[in-house]
Design a protein around this motif. Structure first.
Motif, PDB file in Angstrom:
ATOM      1  N   GLY A   7       0.871  -1.014  -0.007  1.00 18.04           N
ATOM      2  CA  GLY A   7      -0.049  -0.202  -0.063  1.00 18.04           C
ATOM      3  C   GLY A   7       0.724   1.376   0.138  1.00 18.04           C
ATOM      4  N   ALA A   8       0.110   2.239  -0.266  1.00 17.10           N
ATOM      5  CA  ALA A   8       0.869   3.638  -0.357  1.00 17.10           C
ATOM      6  C   ALA A   8       1.160   3.872   1.242  1.00 17.10           C
ATOM      7  CB  ALA A   8      -0.079   4.687  -0.575  1.00 17.10           C
ATOM      8  N   GLU A   9       2.504   4.588   1.278  1.00 14.77           N
ATOM      9  CA  GLU A   9       2.886   5.114   2.631  1.00 14.77           C
ATOM     10  C   GLU A   9       3.075   6.455   2.654  1.00 14.77           C
ATOM     11  OE1 GLU A   9       6.205   2.976   4.160  1.00 14.77           O
ATOM     12  OE2 GLU A   9       5.234   1.036   4.061  1.00 14.77           O
ATOM     13  N   HIS A  10       3.011   7.202   3.682  1.00 17.06           N
ATOM     14  CA  HIS A  10       3.334   8.636   3.844  1.00 17.06           C
ATOM     15  C   HIS A  10       4.435   8.846   4.926  1.00 17.06           C
ATOM     16  CE1 HIS A  10      -0.353   9.233   1.317  1.00 17.06           C
ATOM     17  NE2 HIS A  10      -0.802   8.263   2.058  1.00 17.06           N
ATOM     18  N   VAL A  11       5.095   9.853   4.555  1.00 13.38           N
ATOM     19  CA  VAL A  11       6.131  10.220   5.574  1.00 13.38           C
ATOM     20  C   VAL A  11       5.435  11.439   6.544  1.00 13.38           C
ATOM     21  CG1 VAL A  11       8.389  11.025   6.223  1.00 13.38           C
ATOM     22  CG2 VAL A  11       7.890   9.168   4.484  1.00 13.38           C
ATOM     23  N   GLU A  12       5.696  11.412   7.792  1.00 11.71           N
ATOM     24  CA  GLU A  12       5.254  12.433   8.570  1.00 11.71           C
ATOM     25  C   GLU A  12       6.409  12.818   9.446  1.00 11.71           C
ATOM     26  OE1 GLU A  12       1.978  13.972  12.052  1.00 11.71           O
ATOM     27  OE2 GLU A  12       1.470  12.239  10.740  1.00 11.71           O
ATOM     28  N   VAL A  13       6.955  14.069   9.630  1.00  8.30           N
ATOM     29  CA  VAL A  13       7.960  14.575  10.217  1.00  8.30           C
ATOM     30  C   VAL A  13       7.371  15.494  11.355  1.00  8.30           C
ATOM     31  CG1 VAL A  13      10.074  15.901  10.178  1.00  8.30           C
ATOM     32  CG2 VAL A  13       9.446  14.365   8.529  1.00  8.30           C
ATOM     33  N   ARG A  14       7.846  15.193  12.696  1.00  9.03           N
ATOM     34  CA  ARG A  14       7.449  16.181  13.724  1.00  9.03           C
ATOM     35  C   ARG A  14       8.697  16.774  14.148  1.00  9.03           C
ATOM     36  NH1 ARG A  14       1.792  16.549  15.293  1.00  9.03           N
ATOM     37  NH2 ARG A  14       0.818  15.127  13.700  1.00  9.03           N
ATOM     38  N   VAL A  15       8.796  18.091  14.392  1.00 10.12           N
ATOM     39  CA  VAL A  15       9.872  18.681  14.822  1.00 10.12           C
ATOM     40  C   VAL A  15       9.331  19.243  16.387  1.00 10.12           C
ATOM     41  CG1 VAL A  15      11.508  20.725  14.541  1.00 10.12           C
ATOM     42  CG2 VAL A  15      10.825  19.433  12.602  1.00 10.12           C
ATOM     43  N   THR A  16      10.340  19.183  17.290  1.00 11.87           N
ATOM     44  CA  THR A  16       9.993  19.550  18.580  1.00 11.87           C
ATOM     45  C   THR A  16      11.388  19.669  19.249  1.00 11.87           C
ATOM     46  OG1 THR A  16       9.007  19.043  20.642  1.00 11.87           O
ATOM     47  CG2 THR A  16       9.771  17.094  19.565  1.00 11.87           C
ATOM     48  N   ALA A  17      11.146  20.568  20.329  1.00  8.50           N
ATOM     49  CA  ALA A  17      12.423  20.703  21.166  1.00  8.50           C
ATOM     50  C   ALA A  17      12.251  20.082  22.369  1.00  8.50           C
ATOM     51  CB  ALA A  17      12.515  22.333  21.388  1.00  8.50           C
ATOM     52  N   GLY A  18      11.228  18.991  22.381  1.00  6.26           N
ATOM     53  CA  GLY A  18      10.691  18.228  23.722  1.00  6.26           C
ATOM     54  C   GLY A  18      11.698  17.287  24.307  1.00  6.26           C
ATOM     55  N   GLY A  49      22.404  23.476  12.746  1.00  2.00           N
ATOM     56  CA  GLY A  49      21.526  23.905  11.656  1.00  2.00           C
ATOM     57  C   GLY A  49      21.927  25.386  11.771  1.00  2.00           C
ATOM     58  N   THR A  50      21.295  26.362  10.824  1.00  2.00           N
ATOM     59  CA  THR A  50      21.717  27.412  10.655  1.00  2.00           C
ATOM     60  C   THR A  50      20.939  28.412  11.815  1.00  2.00           C
ATOM     61  OG1 THR A  50      19.559  28.092   9.532  1.00  2.00           O
ATOM     62  CG2 THR A  50      21.560  27.602   8.154  1.00  2.00           C
ATOM     63  N   ASP A  51      21.740  29.517  12.236  1.00  2.00           N
ATOM     64  CA  ASP A  51      21.146  30.280  13.410  1.00  2.00           C
ATOM     65  C   ASP A  51      19.695  30.619  13.186  1.00  2.00           C
ATOM     66  OD1 ASP A  51      23.685  30.003  14.480  1.00  2.00           O
ATOM     67  OD2 ASP A  51      24.293  32.065  13.745  1.00  2.00           O
ATOM     68  N   ALA A  52      19.272  30.901  12.092  1.00  4.76           N
ATOM     69  CA  ALA A  52      17.826  31.571  11.590  1.00  4.76           C
ATOM     70  C   ALA A  52      17.074  30.072  12.000  1.00  4.76           C
ATOM     71  CB  ALA A  52      17.645  31.926  10.347  1.00  4.76           C
ATOM     72  N   TYR A  53      17.442  29.108  11.421  1.00  4.32           N
ATOM     73  CA  TYR A  53      16.398  27.787  11.669  1.00  4.32           C
ATOM     74  C   TYR A  53      16.352  27.459  13.244  1.00  4.32           C
ATOM     75  CZ  TYR A  53      14.570  23.136  11.107  1.00  4.32           C
ATOM     76  OH  TYR A  53      13.778  22.137  11.515  1.00  4.32           O
ATOM     77  N   LEU A  54      17.616  27.324  13.593  1.00  3.53           N
ATOM     78  CA  LEU A  54      17.423  26.881  15.152  1.00  3.53           C
ATOM     79  C   LEU A  54      16.570  27.979  16.026  1.00  3.53           C
ATOM     80  CD1 LEU A  54      21.255  25.912  15.704  1.00  3.53           C
ATOM     81  CD2 LEU A  54      19.140  24.658  15.223  1.00  3.53           C
ATOM     82  N   HIS A  55      16.904  29.243  15.782  1.00  2.00           N
ATOM     83  CA  HIS A  55      15.772  30.255  16.296  1.00  2.00           C
ATOM     84  C   HIS A  55      14.410  30.023  15.874  1.00  2.00           C
ATOM     85  CE1 HIS A  55      14.971  33.958  17.890  1.00  2.00           C
ATOM     86  NE2 HIS A  55      14.083  34.358  16.953  1.00  2.00           N
ATOM     87  N   TRP A  56      13.978  29.815  14.875  1.00  2.00           N
ATOM     88  CA  TRP A  56      12.617  29.526  14.505  1.00  2.00           C
ATOM     89  C   TRP A  56      12.084  28.153  15.392  1.00  2.00           C
ATOM     90  CZ3 TRP A  56      10.538  25.136  11.997  1.00  2.00           C
ATOM     91  CH2 TRP A  56       9.105  25.328  11.647  1.00  2.00           C
ATOM     92  N   ILE A  57      12.909  27.074  15.449  1.00  2.00           N
ATOM     93  CA  ILE A  57      12.545  25.959  16.054  1.00  2.00           C
ATOM     94  C   ILE A  57      12.258  26.222  17.479  1.00  2.00           C
ATOM     95  CG2 ILE A  57      13.410  23.725  17.110  1.00  2.00           C
ATOM     96  CD1 ILE A  57      12.655  23.360  14.235  1.00  2.00           C
ATOM     97  N   ARG A  58      13.344  27.087  18.292  1.00  2.00           N
ATOM     98  CA  ARG A  58      12.930  27.411  19.680  1.00  2.00           C
ATOM     99  C   ARG A  58      11.778  28.166  19.748  1.00  2.00           C
ATOM    100  NH1 ARG A  58      18.395  28.000  19.529  1.00  2.00           N
ATOM    101  NH2 ARG A  58      18.368  29.973  18.780  1.00  2.00           N
TER     102      ARG A  58
END
Length: 75
Positions: A7-18, A49-58
């Motif tokens: 069957g078809a599969e789907h990828v799901e990515v969760r980003v968290t600082a948890g 990661g880039t400073d901008a991306y790490l800031h966005w994650i936080r």
């Protein structure tokens, strides 16, 4: 041993600082909902990661101001 699916599969990515506990709770939730006996669940630490991306994650994974206080009064 299980059978390979076609069957078809789907990828799901969760980003968290948890924490690890939060990752474990999310994995348990996915296992409850998933139709596979062994869904692919992996936690990957973000080590660079880039400073901008790490800031966005936080910013995006931090509770909103007052969240802890509101949560403690409704619990």
């Amino acid at each position: 041993m299980g059978q390979a699916g076609t069957g078809a599969e789907h990828v799901e990515v969760r980003v968290t600082a948890g924490s690890r506990d939060e990752a474990d709770r999310l994995a348990a939730h996915v296992r409850r909902l998933h139709s596979y006996d062994v869904p692919e669940i992996a936690a990957v630490p973000l080590t660079a990661g880039t400073d901008a991306y790490l800031h966005w994650i936080r910013e995006e994974t931090s509770p909103p101001n007052g969240w802890e206080e509101a949560r403690s009064t409704t619990a």
